[in-house]
Design a protein around this motif. Structure first.
Motif, PDB file in Angstrom:
ATOM      1  N   ARG A  41       0.842  -1.191   0.000  1.00  0.00           N
ATOM      2  CA  ARG A  41       0.000   0.000   0.000  1.00  0.00           C
ATOM      3  C   ARG A  41       0.878   1.242   0.000  1.00  0.00           C
ATOM      4  O   ARG A  41       1.888   1.315   0.677  1.00  0.00           O
ATOM      5  CB  ARG A  41      -0.944  -0.015   1.198  1.00  0.00           C
ATOM      6  CG  ARG A  41      -2.109   0.937   1.051  1.00  0.00           C
ATOM      7  CD  ARG A  41      -3.137   0.742   2.118  1.00  0.00           C
ATOM      8  NE  ARG A  41      -2.535   1.035   3.421  1.00  0.00           N
ATOM      9  CZ  ARG A  41      -3.147   0.815   4.575  1.00  0.00           C
ATOM     10  NH1 ARG A  41      -4.342   0.287   4.601  1.00  0.00           N
ATOM     11  NH2 ARG A  41      -2.552   1.111   5.709  1.00  0.00           N
ATOM     12  N   THR A  50       4.627   2.024   8.980  1.00  0.00           N
ATOM     13  CA  THR A  50       3.416   1.253   8.706  1.00  0.00           C
ATOM     14  C   THR A  50       3.563   0.565   7.355  1.00  0.00           C
ATOM     15  O   THR A  50       3.817   1.208   6.346  1.00  0.00           O
ATOM     16  CB  THR A  50       2.179   2.179   8.671  1.00  0.00           C
ATOM     17  OG1 THR A  50       2.085   2.863   9.912  1.00  0.00           O
ATOM     18  CG2 THR A  50       0.919   1.397   8.411  1.00  0.00           C
ATOM     19  N   TYR A  52       1.533  -2.222   4.928  1.00  0.00           N
ATOM     20  CA  TYR A  52       0.323  -3.003   4.657  1.00  0.00           C
ATOM     21  C   TYR A  52       0.492  -3.633   3.277  1.00  0.00           C
ATOM     22  O   TYR A  52       0.693  -2.921   2.297  1.00  0.00           O
ATOM     23  CB  TYR A  52      -0.901  -2.087   4.684  1.00  0.00           C
ATOM     24  CG  TYR A  52      -2.224  -2.791   4.574  1.00  0.00           C
ATOM     25  CD1 TYR A  52      -2.941  -3.128   5.704  1.00  0.00           C
ATOM     26  CD2 TYR A  52      -2.763  -3.112   3.333  1.00  0.00           C
ATOM     27  CE1 TYR A  52      -4.169  -3.763   5.618  1.00  0.00           C
ATOM     28  CE2 TYR A  52      -3.985  -3.751   3.230  1.00  0.00           C
ATOM     29  CZ  TYR A  52      -4.686  -4.069   4.376  1.00  0.00           C
ATOM     30  OH  TYR A  52      -5.897  -4.707   4.271  1.00  0.00           O
ATOM     31  N   GLU A  67       0.081  -6.847   7.939  1.00  0.00           N
ATOM     32  CA  GLU A  67       0.231  -5.496   8.478  1.00  0.00           C
ATOM     33  C   GLU A  67       1.406  -5.516   9.442  1.00  0.00           C
ATOM     34  O   GLU A  67       1.541  -6.440  10.243  1.00  0.00           O
ATOM     35  CB  GLU A  67      -1.024  -5.054   9.228  1.00  0.00           C
ATOM     36  CG  GLU A  67      -2.223  -4.842   8.329  1.00  0.00           C
ATOM     37  CD  GLU A  67      -3.416  -4.337   9.110  1.00  0.00           C
ATOM     38  OE1 GLU A  67      -3.399  -3.160   9.530  1.00  0.00           O
ATOM     39  OE2 GLU A  67      -4.357  -5.119   9.310  1.00  0.00           O
ATOM     40  N   SER A 119      -9.629  -0.017  -0.440  1.00  0.00           N
ATOM     41  CA  SER A 119      -8.740   0.991   0.130  1.00  0.00           C
ATOM     42  C   SER A 119      -8.789   2.244  -0.739  1.00  0.00           C
ATOM     43  O   SER A 119      -8.932   2.160  -1.952  1.00  0.00           O
ATOM     44  CB  SER A 119      -7.305   0.459   0.185  1.00  0.00           C
ATOM     45  OG  SER A 119      -6.415   1.466   0.619  1.00  0.00           O
TER      46      SER A 119
END
Length: 126
Positions: A41, A50, A52, A67, A119
């Motif tokens: 992502r 982060t 994902y 994740e 998303s």
């Protein structure tokens, strides 16, 4: 003189055809092979703490959502399996808990993936 004019017209027609481009940056026709792989992502490019990812496996249309969150206290991660079905430009993702998401699939000109109902962010092939 007539042959020169015909030649010039022929060259102009050829140049016109070659200079035309498809300005559409997305493609809606997809195949299972085009989605198979690992997709990150795009928010990772802004915040590397982060991560994902979606993994679309070829075998039996299985997949995995991972994740990973990196904090000062350490790394927190999860892995959630899912199954998927792709029909034309419609993707159905069924998570292990039974949650089903139906989304359109679009590939941008840069190769990134858009899953509209899944998303708001783009996914980048890894």
């Amino acid at each position: 003189m007539k042959s020169n004019i015909k030649l010039i017209l022929l060259v102009l027609v050829c140049l016109t055809q070659l200079s035309c481009q498809n300005d559409n940056n997305t493609t809606s026709t997809t195949s299972n092979n085009s989605i198979i792989g690992e997709w990150l992502r795009s928010d990772y490019l802004v915040d590397t703490s982060t991560e994902y990812k979606l993994f679309f496996y070829e075998d039996n249309a299985n997949g995995l959502i991972t994740e990973k969150l990196t904090t000062q206290a350490g790394v927190i991660s999860s892995a959630n399996p899912f199954t998927w079905t792709l029909n034309e430009a419609e993707l159905i993702i069924t998570e292990q808990n039974g949650t089903e998401t139906i989304t359109s699939v679009q590939f941008l000109g840069n190769g990134n993936l858009i899953l509209e109902n899944f998303s708001t962010l783009e996914f980048i092939r890894q």
